[in-house]
Design a protein around this motif. Structure first.
Motif, PDB file in Angstrom:
ATOM      1  N   VAL A 289       5.857 -15.754  -8.584  1.00  0.00           N
ATOM      2  CA  VAL A 289       6.624 -14.630  -9.099  1.00  0.00           C
ATOM      3  C   VAL A 289       6.489 -14.521 -10.615  1.00  0.00           C
ATOM      4  O   VAL A 289       6.341 -13.429 -11.150  1.00  0.00           O
ATOM      5  N   GLU A 290       6.515 -15.666 -11.306  1.00  0.00           N
ATOM      6  CA  GLU A 290       6.439 -15.649 -12.756  1.00  0.00           C
ATOM      7  C   GLU A 290       5.134 -15.026 -13.265  1.00  0.00           C
ATOM      8  O   GLU A 290       5.077 -14.488 -14.347  1.00  0.00           O
ATOM      9  N   GLU A 291       4.078 -15.129 -12.480  1.00  0.00           N
ATOM     10  CA  GLU A 291       2.794 -14.563 -12.899  1.00  0.00           C
ATOM     11  C   GLU A 291       2.754 -13.055 -12.691  1.00  0.00           C
ATOM     12  O   GLU A 291       1.848 -12.389 -13.162  1.00  0.00           O
ATOM     13  N   GLY A 292       3.722 -12.502 -11.948  1.00  0.00           N
ATOM     14  CA  GLY A 292       3.784 -11.062 -11.735  1.00  0.00           C
ATOM     15  C   GLY A 292       2.737 -10.533 -10.786  1.00  0.00           C
ATOM     16  O   GLY A 292       2.458  -9.338 -10.772  1.00  0.00           O
ATOM     17  N   LEU A 293       2.108 -11.418  -9.983  1.00  0.00           N
ATOM     18  CA  LEU A 293       1.051 -10.982  -9.074  1.00  0.00           C
ATOM     19  C   LEU A 293       1.395 -11.188  -7.608  1.00  0.00           C
ATOM     20  O   LEU A 293       0.611 -10.835  -6.746  1.00  0.00           O
ATOM     21  N   GLU A 294       2.565 -11.771  -7.312  1.00  0.00           N
ATOM     22  CA  GLU A 294       2.934 -12.012  -5.923  1.00  0.00           C
ATOM     23  C   GLU A 294       3.077 -10.669  -5.198  1.00  0.00           C
ATOM     24  O   GLU A 294       3.717  -9.748  -5.692  1.00  0.00           O
ATOM     25  N   VAL A 295       2.459 -10.572  -4.020  1.00  0.00           N
ATOM     26  CA  VAL A 295       2.560  -9.368  -3.216  1.00  0.00           C
ATOM     27  C   VAL A 295       3.504  -9.662  -2.063  1.00  0.00           C
ATOM     28  O   VAL A 295       3.294 -10.604  -1.299  1.00  0.00           O
ATOM     29  N   ILE A 296       4.545  -8.870  -1.943  1.00  0.00           N
ATOM     30  CA  ILE A 296       5.526  -9.057  -0.882  1.00  0.00           C
ATOM     31  C   ILE A 296       5.067  -8.298   0.343  1.00  0.00           C
ATOM     32  O   ILE A 296       4.788  -7.086   0.281  1.00  0.00           O
ATOM     33  N   SER A 297       4.992  -8.999   1.461  1.00  0.00           N
ATOM     34  CA  SER A 297       4.559  -8.402   2.716  1.00  0.00           C
ATOM     35  C   SER A 297       5.489  -7.249   3.090  1.00  0.00           C
ATOM     36  O   SER A 297       6.701  -7.385   3.070  1.00  0.00           O
ATOM     37  N   GLY A 298       4.916  -6.110   3.414  1.00  0.00           N
ATOM     38  CA  GLY A 298       5.692  -4.942   3.829  1.00  0.00           C
ATOM     39  C   GLY A 298       6.134  -4.054   2.683  1.00  0.00           C
ATOM     40  O   GLY A 298       6.631  -2.958   2.917  1.00  0.00           O
ATOM     41  N   ALA A 299       5.968  -4.507   1.442  1.00  0.00           N
ATOM     42  CA  ALA A 299       6.358  -3.683   0.292  1.00  0.00           C
ATOM     43  C   ALA A 299       5.291  -2.617   0.048  1.00  0.00           C
ATOM     44  O   ALA A 299       4.095  -2.873   0.227  1.00  0.00           O
ATOM     45  N   PRO A 300       5.710  -1.419  -0.353  1.00  0.00           N
ATOM     46  CA  PRO A 300       4.706  -0.381  -0.650  1.00  0.00           C
ATOM     47  C   PRO A 300       3.872  -0.782  -1.865  1.00  0.00           C
ATOM     48  O   PRO A 300       4.259  -1.647  -2.647  1.00  0.00           O
ATOM     49  N   SER A 301       2.733  -0.126  -2.029  1.00  0.00           N
ATOM     50  CA  SER A 301       1.881  -0.449  -3.175  1.00  0.00           C
ATOM     51  C   SER A 301       2.015   0.580  -4.287  1.00  0.00           C
ATOM     52  O   SER A 301       1.420   0.433  -5.341  1.00  0.00           O
ATOM     53  N   SER A 302       2.799   1.618  -4.062  1.00  0.00           N
ATOM     54  CA  SER A 302       3.065   2.564  -5.151  1.00  0.00           C
ATOM     55  C   SER A 302       4.545   2.955  -5.101  1.00  0.00           C
ATOM     56  O   SER A 302       5.152   3.007  -4.031  1.00  0.00           O
ATOM     57  N   PHE A 303       5.086   3.229  -6.292  1.00  0.00           N
ATOM     58  CA  PHE A 303       6.501   3.527  -6.417  1.00  0.00           C
ATOM     59  C   PHE A 303       6.690   4.752  -7.296  1.00  0.00           C
ATOM     60  O   PHE A 303       5.947   4.946  -8.269  1.00  0.00           O
ATOM     61  N   LYS A 304       7.711   5.538  -6.976  1.00  0.00           N
ATOM     62  CA  LYS A 304       8.008   6.755  -7.726  1.00  0.00           C
ATOM     63  C   LYS A 304       8.478   6.427  -9.143  1.00  0.00           C
ATOM     64  O   LYS A 304       8.124   7.106 -10.096  1.00  0.00           O
ATOM     65  N   ASN A 305       9.283   5.354  -9.248  1.00  0.00           N
ATOM     66  CA  ASN A 305       9.833   4.982 -10.553  1.00  0.00           C
ATOM     67  C   ASN A 305      10.147   3.485 -10.571  1.00  0.00           C
ATOM     68  O   ASN A 305       9.990   2.793  -9.565  1.00  0.00           O
ATOM     69  N   CYS A 306      10.631   3.001 -11.721  1.00  0.00           N
ATOM     70  CA  CYS A 306      10.928   1.562 -11.871  1.00  0.00           C
ATOM     71  C   CYS A 306      12.096   1.130 -11.001  1.00  0.00           C
ATOM     72  O   CYS A 306      12.129  -0.002 -10.526  1.00  0.00           O
ATOM     73  N   THR A 307      13.056   2.008 -10.779  1.00  0.00           N
ATOM     74  CA  THR A 307      14.189   1.658  -9.927  1.00  0.00           C
ATOM     75  C   THR A 307      13.690   1.309  -8.530  1.00  0.00           C
ATOM     76  O   THR A 307      14.101   0.296  -7.943  1.00  0.00           O
ATOM     77  N   ALA A 308      12.775   2.100  -7.998  1.00  0.00           N
ATOM     78  CA  ALA A 308      12.215   1.841  -6.666  1.00  0.00           C
ATOM     79  C   ALA A 308      11.370   0.564  -6.674  1.00  0.00           C
ATOM     80  O   ALA A 308      11.448  -0.244  -5.745  1.00  0.00           O
ATOM     81  N   LEU A 309      10.581   0.347  -7.722  1.00  0.00           N
ATOM     82  CA  LEU A 309       9.738  -0.844  -7.804  1.00  0.00           C
ATOM     83  C   LEU A 309      10.591  -2.102  -7.878  1.00  0.00           C
ATOM     84  O   LEU A 309      10.309  -3.091  -7.216  1.00  0.00           O
TER      85      LEU A 309
END
Length: 187
Positions: free
Chosen positions: A134-154
């Motif tokens: 997580v600290e590296e900012g590259l962890e991909v969460i299974s089932g999470a979308p790959s694009s977001f409308k805004n930072c709140t959604a991300l």
């Protein structure tokens, strides 16, 4: 001068050849080949097809059903032997080859079995792939979308934001252009 250049090229070529052969030898050392087949644990022999012969299944009533016809030159690992129907070599998956003059049965040599045992008891360690945290900012969460409308959604999926290179990273979410999208103010 010319001789020194030629010698250097020959030495470099030889060094490359040795390193390539060492890698190939290391890879080959992890398997034991026996003819065209790899010798496996639990294998008691192999059968080589000499003439077209049926691959059969043994039915619950003891009868045989042909699965397909095996061609000359094919080799199969043998894991078991049954004495019914004149002899059946178990080749795995519930399939058998009849013992007759259309198939040649062989057992592995003691030296091949010893090598297989040694390799299986002392396997080479398999390198584990590094997993970004997580600290590296590259962890991909299974089932999470790959694009977001805004930072709140991300931030619903990635509360610490994401680093450039992450599938969810978008430059529109990286206001300060530091390579982090939607990072918290403490970052």
């Amino acid at each position: 001068m010319y001789n020194k250049v030629i010698k250097s090229i020959l030495i470099a070529t030889l060094a490359i050849g040795v390193s390539v052969s060492t890698v190939s030898s290391a890879e080959a050392a992890s398997i034991v080949m026996w003819g065209k087949t790899e010798l496996k644990l639990g294998q008691i022999g192999k059968v080589t097809i000499l003439e077209n012969t049926p691959l059969v299944k043994l039915n619950s009533d003891g009868s045989l059903t042909t699965v397909r016809t095996l061609k000359p030159g094919e080799e199969f690992r043998v894991y078991s032997y049954r004495s019914n129907h004149g002899g059946l070599y178990g080749v795995g998956g519930g399939s058998f080859v009849k013992k007759d003059n259309k198939a040649k049965y062989e057992t592995p040599s003691k030296s091949k079995l010893a090598l297989l045992k040694e390799i299986s008891e002392n396997p080479e360690p398999t390198p584990q792939p590094s997993k970004p945290n997580v600290e590296e900012g590259l962890e991909v969460i299974s089932g999470a979308p790959s694009s977001f409308k805004n930072c709140t959604a991300l931030k619903e999926h990635y509360p610490d934001g994401v680093k450039k290179g992450h599938p969810a990273y978008a430059s529109k979410h990286d206001r300060d252009k530091d390579g982090w999208a939607c990072e918290p103010s403490w970052r």
